[in-house]
Design a protein around this motif. Structure first.
Motif, PDB file in Angstrom:
ATOM      1  N   GLN A  23      31.896 -35.093 -36.569  1.00 38.58           N
ATOM      2  CA  GLN A  23      32.707 -34.884 -37.765  1.00 38.58           C
ATOM      3  C   GLN A  23      32.897 -36.211 -38.510  1.00 38.58           C
ATOM      4  O   GLN A  23      33.327 -37.204 -37.949  1.00 38.58           O
ATOM      5  CB  GLN A  23      34.069 -34.295 -37.383  1.00 38.58           C
ATOM      6  CG  GLN A  23      34.885 -33.819 -38.570  1.00 38.58           C
ATOM      7  CD  GLN A  23      36.195 -33.158 -38.134  1.00 38.58           C
ATOM      8  OE1 GLN A  23      36.573 -33.192 -36.957  1.00 38.58           O
ATOM      9  NE2 GLN A  23      36.895 -32.556 -39.076  1.00 38.58           N
ATOM     10  N   GLY A  24      32.530 -36.211 -39.780  1.00 39.27           N
ATOM     11  CA  GLY A  24      32.667 -37.411 -40.597  1.00 39.27           C
ATOM     12  C   GLY A  24      31.448 -38.317 -40.608  1.00 39.27           C
ATOM     13  O   GLY A  24      31.401 -39.281 -41.379  1.00 39.27           O
ATOM     14  N   LYS A  38      23.679 -27.609 -44.708  1.00 42.15           N
ATOM     15  CA  LYS A  38      25.086 -27.929 -44.475  1.00 42.15           C
ATOM     16  C   LYS A  38      25.838 -26.634 -44.185  1.00 42.15           C
ATOM     17  O   LYS A  38      25.659 -25.633 -44.879  1.00 42.15           O
ATOM     18  CB  LYS A  38      25.700 -28.618 -45.695  1.00 42.15           C
ATOM     19  CG  LYS A  38      25.224 -30.045 -45.901  1.00 42.15           C
ATOM     20  CD  LYS A  38      25.960 -30.690 -47.067  1.00 42.15           C
ATOM     21  CE  LYS A  38      25.528 -32.136 -47.227  1.00 42.15           C
ATOM     22  NZ  LYS A  38      25.951 -32.978 -46.086  1.00 42.15           N
ATOM     23  N   ASP A  41      29.816 -24.900 -42.876  1.00 42.19           N
ATOM     24  CA  ASP A  41      31.253 -25.167 -42.793  1.00 42.19           C
ATOM     25  C   ASP A  41      31.647 -25.470 -41.355  1.00 42.19           C
ATOM     26  O   ASP A  41      31.065 -24.935 -40.405  1.00 42.19           O
ATOM     27  CB  ASP A  41      32.044 -23.957 -43.296  1.00 42.19           C
ATOM     28  CG  ASP A  41      31.705 -23.600 -44.734  1.00 42.19           C
ATOM     29  OD1 ASP A  41      31.331 -24.511 -45.488  1.00 42.19           O
ATOM     30  OD2 ASP A  41      31.809 -22.410 -45.083  1.00 42.19           O
ATOM     31  N   GLU A  47      36.434 -27.219 -43.148  1.00 43.27           N
ATOM     32  CA  GLU A  47      35.893 -28.348 -43.889  1.00 43.27           C
ATOM     33  C   GLU A  47      34.565 -27.860 -44.457  1.00 43.27           C
ATOM     34  O   GLU A  47      33.558 -27.774 -43.737  1.00 43.27           O
ATOM     35  CB  GLU A  47      35.678 -29.564 -42.994  1.00 43.27           C
ATOM     36  CG  GLU A  47      35.136 -30.766 -43.747  1.00 43.27           C
ATOM     37  CD  GLU A  47      34.864 -31.950 -42.841  1.00 43.27           C
ATOM     38  OE1 GLU A  47      34.105 -32.848 -43.275  1.00 43.27           O
ATOM     39  OE2 GLU A  47      35.386 -31.982 -41.710  1.00 43.27           O
ATOM     40  N   GLY A  86      30.968 -29.354 -43.845  1.00 41.45           N
ATOM     41  CA  GLY A  86      31.345 -30.503 -43.029  1.00 41.45           C
ATOM     42  C   GLY A  86      30.353 -30.909 -41.955  1.00 41.45           C
ATOM     43  O   GLY A  86      30.549 -31.926 -41.292  1.00 41.45           O
TER      44      GLY A  86
END
Length: 428
Positions: A85-86, A127, A129, A317, A320
């Motif tokens: 994540q990130g 991509k 969610d 997200e 995400g």
């Protein structure tokens, strides 16, 4: 679809769960895929009981990996996804668990390591969610977790918590039968308050609440037919059967939306009208907030037990997580439709199928649509379509129903927010 990074930046890391995969065989398969797709030698790290993938993923990122391939079950995939994540790294999948939920929903062959590696080292990516759940424990402490497929509270979570892990390793999904038995034995109805987005707070009695990012389960069971993994919305399923009849309704609906019935005009009309059924209803939201008024209940994420919860705030997200996957967005129903079409191509044109209670389903001209001949008045009644639009969400339906178990809390709608985890990141 984006291209694979330039050769100079290519570096893959395999995060493997040794309890799920044959490490030596996996290394041989990875080496063959690296050579075929022009990747350098991968970093290979194994998970442990003490660290199921967080530290290994961090190490791989520190060593410059742009592709992290999770080789294991749903738990390994979820932990690696949370650790990513990130970051800008891609997630690849080698499904080797009991459910392999994310791989199924992405269209990755769960029975072929070669196919999974071809997807992981290939060019196709998308991509999706990333689901986020901020959970309040019975003691008031709070935890943060992510999910890629679904989370839930109630019978499904209790079933997972009550299933023997050793038995599951030996016999797979059959082990959950005993988990269901144990869950039902202790009673199953919950009292809870919930809210979608900024709507009113609703008080409901139910057996199970499931919040999903996508809707296809093992055995090609379609739990949430309209869920799409990258649409920025959650799909909520609330199960509140009234006795054995209610469970029969739920079973019939899942069977119908998981197979040939949903490909017929009668089936499509019945499924749309069936959204009004009390036993199983659906809603969509960007955020779902829930607080139990009854005893704390088991919570599950992506098919793994996550302990007891008192309240939760579940959201997304959007976009995400970037995953290596072979196909673009599709609903679970569309996935089943594709599987049935593939089966038809394999065995030849199917002229008709006879189903008790539904008559003869005639599959004509190879078309996606089918003509249905109802053999009985009951079957004809089943296909009676309503011209009324289905309710926008379960909350519209609940407000139309009358009974002591359901009411709209107009004066205290903010109590759910006050009692559930905040936007602040909790301490792990």
């Amino acid at each position: 679809m984006a291209s694979t990074p330039p050769t100079a930046t290519k570096q893959a890391a395999i995060i493997a769960n040794p309890a799920k995969v044959d490490i030596a065989a996996l290394r041989r398969a990875v080496t063959a895929a690296e050579q075929e797709f022009g990747w350098p030698e991968s970093i290979c790290l194994e998970t442990t009981e003490d660290d199921p993938g967080v530290g290994q993923t961090a190490e791989a990122l520190d060593r410059g990996a742009s592709l992290i391939v999770a080789a294991g079950g749903d738990g390994t995939v979820r932990v690696v996804a949370e650790a990513l994540q990130g970051s800008s790294a891609r997630l690849g999948l080698i499904p080797a668990g009991t459910g392999n939920l994310l791989a199924r929903n992405l269209g990755i062959d769960v029975n072929s390591v070669t196919h999974a590696l071809a997807i992981a080292f290939g060019d196709s990516e998308r991509k999706i969610d990333l689901g986020i759940a901020d959970v309040e424990r019975p003691d008031g402490s709070r935890e943060h977790t992510v999910f890629t497929v679904l989370c839930g509270v109630g019978i499904d979570a209790a079933m997972i918590a009550n299933t023997d892990d050793d038995l599951k390793r030996r016999v797979g999904w059959v082990a959950y039968v005993d988990g269901i038995r144990r869950s039902l034995k202790g009673g199953s109805t919950m009292r809870f308050r919930c809210r979608t987005d900024q709507g009113p707070t609703i008080s409901v009695h139910a057996n199970t609440i499931m919040v999903g990012n996508c809707g296809l389960l093992p055995g090609n069971v379609v739990l949430m037919p309209d869920a799409v993994i990258d649409d920025g919305e959650l799909d909520v399923a609330i199960l509140r059967p009234n006795g054995i009849g209610g469970w029969m309704q739920i079973w019939a609906r899942l069977v119908a939306q998981s197979g040939l019935i949903q490909r017929t005009e009668v089936g499509k009309r019945w499924l749309v009208d069936g959204r009004r059924m009390r036993a199983l209803d659906y809603s969509r939201a960007r955020e779902f907030v829930i607080r139990l008024d009854s005893e704390p209940a088991e919570f599950e994420v992506d098919g793994d037990a996550f302990g007891e919860m008192r309240a939760a705030r579940i959201h997304l997200e959007a976009g995400g997580l970037t995953v290596k996957a072979p196909e673009q967005s599709r609903t679970a129903t569309a996935a089943i439709d594709a599987a049935v079409s593939k089966l038809q191509r394999m065995i030849g044109q199917v002229n008709s199928v006879s189903l008790p209670g539904f008559g003869t389903i005639s599959m004509t001209g190879g078309s996606r649509d089918a003509a249905v001949e109802c053999a009985t008045e009951e079957a004809a009644a089943t296909g009676d379509a309503s011209t009324d639009a289905a309710p926008a969400s379960i909350f519209d339906q609940l407000q139309r129903e009358h009974g002591t178990e359901i009411h709209v809390d107009k004066h205290h709608g903010d109590h759910v927010d006050e009692a559930t985890p905040t936007d602040e990141t909790p301490t792990h």
